[in-house]
Design a protein around this motif. Sequence first.
Motif, PDB file in Angstrom:
ATOM      1  N   LEU A 112       0.566  -1.117  -0.040  1.00 38.18           N
ATOM      2  CA  LEU A 112       0.065  -0.135   0.027  1.00 38.18           C
ATOM      3  C   LEU A 112       0.949   1.151   0.182  1.00 38.18           C
ATOM      4  CD1 LEU A 112      -2.851  -0.892   2.560  1.00 38.18           C
ATOM      5  CD2 LEU A 112      -2.856  -0.853  -0.153  1.00 38.18           C
ATOM      6  N   SER A 113       2.017   0.985   0.633  1.00 40.55           N
ATOM      7  CA  SER A 113       2.943   2.305   0.804  1.00 40.55           C
ATOM      8  C   SER A 113       3.489   2.538  -0.657  1.00 40.55           C
ATOM      9  CB  SER A 113       4.066   2.151   1.607  1.00 40.55           C
ATOM     10  OG  SER A 113       4.683   1.156   1.560  1.00 40.55           O
ATOM     11  N   GLY A 114       3.466   1.621  -1.697  1.00 39.05           N
ATOM     12  CA  GLY A 114       3.910   1.915  -3.006  1.00 39.05           C
ATOM     13  C   GLY A 114       4.523   0.499  -3.543  1.00 39.05           C
ATOM     14  N   GLY A 115       4.963   0.485  -4.743  1.00 38.13           N
ATOM     15  CA  GLY A 115       5.203  -0.804  -5.286  1.00 38.13           C
ATOM     16  C   GLY A 115       4.681  -0.910  -6.855  1.00 38.13           C
ATOM     17  N   PRO A 116       4.981  -1.780  -7.610  1.00 41.96           N
ATOM     18  CA  PRO A 116       4.177  -2.087  -8.802  1.00 41.96           C
ATOM     19  C   PRO A 116       2.684  -2.730  -8.776  1.00 41.96           C
ATOM     20  CG  PRO A 116       5.872  -3.986  -8.531  1.00 41.96           C
ATOM     21  CD  PRO A 116       6.027  -3.026  -7.346  1.00 41.96           C
ATOM     22  N   LEU A 117       2.003  -2.415  -9.657  1.00 39.61           N
ATOM     23  CA  LEU A 117       0.424  -3.019  -9.652  1.00 39.61           C
ATOM     24  C   LEU A 117       0.729  -4.500  -9.732  1.00 39.61           C
ATOM     25  CD1 LEU A 117      -1.699  -0.465 -12.010  1.00 39.61           C
ATOM     26  CD2 LEU A 117      -1.812  -0.829  -9.318  1.00 39.61           C
ATOM     27  N   ALA A 118      -0.159  -5.386  -9.002  1.00 43.58           N
ATOM     28  CA  ALA A 118      -0.208  -6.692  -9.174  1.00 43.58           C
ATOM     29  C   ALA A 118      -1.505  -7.188 -10.334  1.00 43.58           C
ATOM     30  CB  ALA A 118      -0.437  -7.228  -7.794  1.00 43.58           C
ATOM     31  N   GLY A 119      -1.389  -8.310 -10.730  1.00 41.62           N
ATOM     32  CA  GLY A 119      -2.585  -8.712 -11.575  1.00 41.62           C
ATOM     33  C   GLY A 119      -3.860  -8.637 -10.832  1.00 41.62           C
ATOM     34  N   VAL A 120      -4.902  -8.594 -11.325  1.00 41.19           N
ATOM     35  CA  VAL A 120      -6.310  -8.606 -10.745  1.00 41.19           C
ATOM     36  C   VAL A 120      -6.917 -10.039 -10.864  1.00 41.19           C
ATOM     37  CG1 VAL A 120      -8.624  -7.691 -11.176  1.00 41.19           C
ATOM     38  CG2 VAL A 120      -6.815  -6.341 -11.798  1.00 41.19           C
ATOM     39  N   ARG A 121      -7.422 -10.490  -9.590  1.00 41.29           N
ATOM     40  CA  ARG A 121      -8.030 -11.783  -9.554  1.00 41.29           C
ATOM     41  C   ARG A 121      -9.346 -11.719 -10.560  1.00 41.29           C
ATOM     42  NH1 ARG A 121      -6.089 -10.502  -4.839  1.00 41.29           N
ATOM     43  NH2 ARG A 121      -4.738 -12.091  -3.612  1.00 41.29           N
ATOM     44  N   TYR A 122      -9.686 -12.569 -11.432  1.00 42.70           N
ATOM     45  CA  TYR A 122     -10.658 -12.571 -12.216  1.00 42.70           C
ATOM     46  C   TYR A 122     -12.027 -12.356 -11.851  1.00 42.70           C
ATOM     47  CZ  TYR A 122     -12.799 -13.706 -16.892  1.00 42.70           C
ATOM     48  OH  TYR A 122     -13.562 -13.636 -17.947  1.00 42.70           O
ATOM     49  N   LEU A 123     -12.404 -12.922 -10.667  1.00 34.36           N
ATOM     50  CA  LEU A 123     -13.602 -12.775  -9.906  1.00 34.36           C
ATOM     51  C   LEU A 123     -13.723 -11.067  -9.474  1.00 34.36           C
ATOM     52  CD1 LEU A 123     -14.117 -15.881  -7.883  1.00 34.36           C
ATOM     53  CD2 LEU A 123     -15.281 -15.351  -9.924  1.00 34.36           C
ATOM     54  N   ASN A 124     -12.712 -10.546  -9.260  1.00 30.17           N
ATOM     55  CA  ASN A 124     -12.816  -9.225  -8.890  1.00 30.17           C
ATOM     56  C   ASN A 124     -12.944  -8.320 -10.146  1.00 30.17           C
ATOM     57  OD1 ASN A 124     -12.156  -9.673  -6.022  1.00 30.17           O
ATOM     58  ND2 ASN A 124     -10.086  -9.058  -6.155  1.00 30.17           N
ATOM     59  N   TYR A 125     -12.377  -8.673 -11.113  1.00 31.87           N
ATOM     60  CA  TYR A 125     -12.459  -7.980 -12.341  1.00 31.87           C
ATOM     61  C   TYR A 125     -13.781  -8.151 -13.026  1.00 31.87           C
ATOM     62  CZ  TYR A 125     -12.754  -7.838 -17.504  1.00 31.87           C
ATOM     63  OH  TYR A 125     -13.320  -7.781 -18.723  1.00 31.87           O
ATOM     64  N   LEU A 126     -14.495  -9.349 -12.783  1.00 31.59           N
ATOM     65  CA  LEU A 126     -15.818  -9.474 -13.102  1.00 31.59           C
ATOM     66  C   LEU A 126     -16.854  -8.494 -12.312  1.00 31.59           C
ATOM     67  CD1 LEU A 126     -16.222 -13.296 -13.553  1.00 31.59           C
ATOM     68  CD2 LEU A 126     -15.919 -11.386 -15.509  1.00 31.59           C
ATOM     69  N   ASP A 127     -16.498  -8.341 -11.059  1.00 36.66           N
ATOM     70  CA  ASP A 127     -17.362  -7.402 -10.125  1.00 36.66           C
ATOM     71  C   ASP A 127     -16.948  -6.216 -10.675  1.00 36.66           C
ATOM     72  OD1 ASP A 127     -18.048  -9.534  -8.384  1.00 36.66           O
ATOM     73  OD2 ASP A 127     -16.763  -9.364  -6.930  1.00 36.66           O
ATOM     74  N   TRP A 128     -15.828  -5.478 -10.839  1.00 39.24           N
ATOM     75  CA  TRP A 128     -15.522  -4.246 -11.572  1.00 39.24           C
ATOM     76  C   TRP A 128     -16.267  -3.882 -12.620  1.00 39.24           C
ATOM     77  CZ3 TRP A 128      -9.320  -3.920 -11.261  1.00 39.24           C
ATOM     78  CH2 TRP A 128      -8.900  -3.765  -9.816  1.00 39.24           C
ATOM     79  N   ARG A 129     -16.560  -4.851 -13.652  1.00 42.04           N
ATOM     80  CA  ARG A 129     -16.921  -4.770 -14.917  1.00 42.04           C
ATOM     81  C   ARG A 129     -18.480  -4.712 -14.635  1.00 42.04           C
ATOM     82  NH1 ARG A 129     -16.465  -9.530 -19.061  1.00 42.04           N
ATOM     83  NH2 ARG A 129     -18.271 -10.371 -17.732  1.00 42.04           N
ATOM     84  N   GLU A 130     -19.039  -5.407 -13.872  1.00 38.86           N
ATOM     85  CA  GLU A 130     -20.428  -5.073 -13.505  1.00 38.86           C
ATOM     86  C   GLU A 130     -21.031  -3.902 -12.658  1.00 38.86           C
ATOM     87  OE1 GLU A 130     -22.634  -7.269 -14.723  1.00 38.86           O
ATOM     88  OE2 GLU A 130     -21.101  -8.252 -16.057  1.00 38.86           O
TER      89      GLU A 130
END
Length: 205
Positions: A70-88
């Motif tokens: 949380l204090s910094g660093g590269p973005l990690a991949g997105v869990r696919y179920l989380n992505y589906l929630d974002w999309r909806e």
Amino acid sequence: MGPWILDIRHSLRLFRRNSLATLIIVMTIAAGIGVKSVIYSILESMFLQPLPFPEAHRLVLLGEYLVHQLSGGPLAGVRYLNYLDWREQSTAIHSMGAYQRAEFNLSSAGKPDMAAGCRVDAGYFPTLKVQPQTGRSLLPAEYLAGNSRVVLLSHDCWQNRFQGRHDVIGQVLRIDGTPFSILGVLPENFRMPAADGTPVQLPIS
């Protein structure tokens, strides 16, 4: 005799006396210029040049931070179920697509080799507004389990593996030993965002 001619003659005399030191200085300056040029080229291609997509200024790359990042660093991949929630649930994003990098064993005409590739979902190419230069794109039904043995080739893969043949559509490319039907060839300037060097794109099913 002008003063600049005297300066040149003086410099040449110094060069003859200290030729090794002068050569090292010149080589150091040349190496520094070369390194700067390489770094600038990388930064320009990554951050300064616009992405080769229509309305590129409206594109964003989404990812997740792990709790300890949380204090910094590269973005990690997105869990696919989380992505589906974002999309909806998202009301701020007009369109959303996902990709997953993977390594595949490609084989055609008896030439197997390992290559990087991507699996993409049904929103990926519509979001980027990209159409194949040859053949067609993936259909919604081809993202369903059992219907996903189809593949799109990058322009480089088409040129290097299939010699740019125009009868490549419908040909078979074996991926990890499984036959896939080639649907189309992506444009020459198409590059996967943050996932360069991907010769094949398969549907996420």
